[in-house]
Design an enzyme around this catalytic site. Structure first.
Site, PDB file in Angstrom:
ATOM      1  N   LYS A  55       1.111  -6.336   3.761  1.00 25.41           N
ATOM      2  CA  LYS A  55       1.193  -4.938   3.314  1.00 25.41           C
ATOM      3  C   LYS A  55       0.812  -4.062   4.497  1.00 25.41           C
ATOM      4  O   LYS A  55      -0.255  -4.231   5.083  1.00 25.41           O
ATOM      5  CB  LYS A  55       0.194  -4.680   2.180  1.00 25.41           C
ATOM      6  CG  LYS A  55       0.642  -5.199   0.828  1.00 25.41           C
ATOM      7  CD  LYS A  55      -0.447  -4.985  -0.213  1.00 25.41           C
ATOM      8  CE  LYS A  55      -0.609  -3.556  -0.648  1.00 25.41           C
ATOM      9  NZ  LYS A  55      -1.726  -3.395  -1.622  1.00 25.41           N
TER      10      LYS A  55
HETATM   11  O1  G3P Z   1      -3.262  -1.454  -3.816  1.00 23.22           O
HETATM   12  C1  G3P Z   1      -3.013  -0.103  -3.919  1.00 23.22           C
HETATM   13  C2  G3P Z   1      -3.144   0.482  -5.279  1.00 23.22           C
HETATM   14  O2  G3P Z   1      -2.949  -0.483  -6.240  1.00 23.22           O
HETATM   15  C3  G3P Z   1      -4.406   1.246  -5.448  1.00 23.22           C
HETATM   16  O3  G3P Z   1      -4.697   1.439  -6.793  1.00 23.22           O
HETATM   17  O4  G3P Z   1      -6.213   1.946  -8.634  1.00 23.22           O
HETATM   18  O5  G3P Z   1      -7.054   2.129  -6.295  1.00 23.22           O
HETATM   19  O6  G3P Z   1      -5.434   3.788  -7.156  1.00 23.22           O
HETATM   20  P1  G3P Z   1      -5.924   2.388  -7.224  1.00 23.22           P
END
Ligand code: G3P
Length: 228
Positions: free
Chosen positions: A86
């Site tokens: 990623k």
């Molecule tokens: O991996 C990136 C994404 O899934 C982040 O999610 O929940 O931290 O906004 P969040």
């Protein structure tokens, strides 16, 4: 739309892979740090649980293209061909995506907030692009609208790059990106569980169980009645 798990917690991954049709796991530096264990131990355990055939998306943390490329190569050497580096859509990240894609890597362009970022990442050769739905919603930027825009752009230009939607806080967001044509959604185990929660399902199953138990006895299954 494929379902992925957005966590680095090996126990939760094992539980969800046992129950749900999950296509793989995504992690990010925050999720990894939350586990408070050595990085390579976590990923080794995750790969052992999900098997070689499932996708494992792992974020690089270098800030220059050369370091990102080297990290990506090391991750794939260690965790197999189903490992997707990623890479954030910074200028250096875009360069790393292009270099890796040209050497046959399947790269996930991440931290996407706008459709044109996804289009640039796709042109650089990314296999997946990851827009952050809830983080966009939280700044009033319409996360689902961004996803729909990316889906439209990829379709308009005949690009094979997939949309890996991320950052969800509720089931409605997941439904909305599915309806918008997202190819993949990655979410926390709790949210995956919530998708199955429905009052009609719960009351329906409870009613069937009660009627059955009254007629044939509690805990009796069709197996117990086979010889009758
Ligand atoms: O991996 C990136 C994404 O899934 C982040 O999610 O929940 O931290 O906004 P969040």
């Amino acid at each position: 739309m494929l379902f992925l798990l957005d966590t680095a917690n090996v126990k939760e991954i094992a539980r969800c892979f046992d129950l749900f049709p999950v296509a793989g796991v995504t992690t990010n530096p925050t999720l990894i740090a939350r586990e408070k264990r050595p990085f390579y131990d976590i990923l080794t355990d995750i790969r052992a649980v999900i098997g070689e055939g499932s996708m494992l998306h792992v974020q690089v943390v270098g800030t220059d293209a050369e370091t990102m490329v080297t990290e990506a190569k090391q991750l794939r050497d260690r965790f197999g061909a189903g490992t997707f580096p990623k890479i954030p859509v910074t200028p250096q990240g875009l360069k790393a995506i292009r270099i890796l894609a040209n050497s046959g890597f399947h790269v996930t362009a991440t931290a996407i907030g706008a459709p044109l970022q996804a289009l640039l990442a796709a042109r650089a050769g990314a296999s997946f692009t990851a827009p952050y739905v809830n983080r966009l919603d939280n700044i009033g930027a319409d996360g689902v609208g961004v996803v729909a825009g990316i889906v439209r752009l990829f379709s308009a230009y005949g690009l094979s790059t997939k949309v890996l939607t991320a950052s969800f806080k509720n089931v409605q967001q997941v439904l909305d990106v599915a309806l918008a044509g997202a190819h993949t959604a990655t979410m926390a185990p709790e949210l995956l569980n919530l998708i199955l929660h429905h009052p009609l399902t719960d009351s329906g199953v409870a009613g069937f169980n009660a009627d059955w138990a009254e007629a044939y006895g509690a805990g009796v299954t069709t197996l117990d009645l086979a010889s009758v």
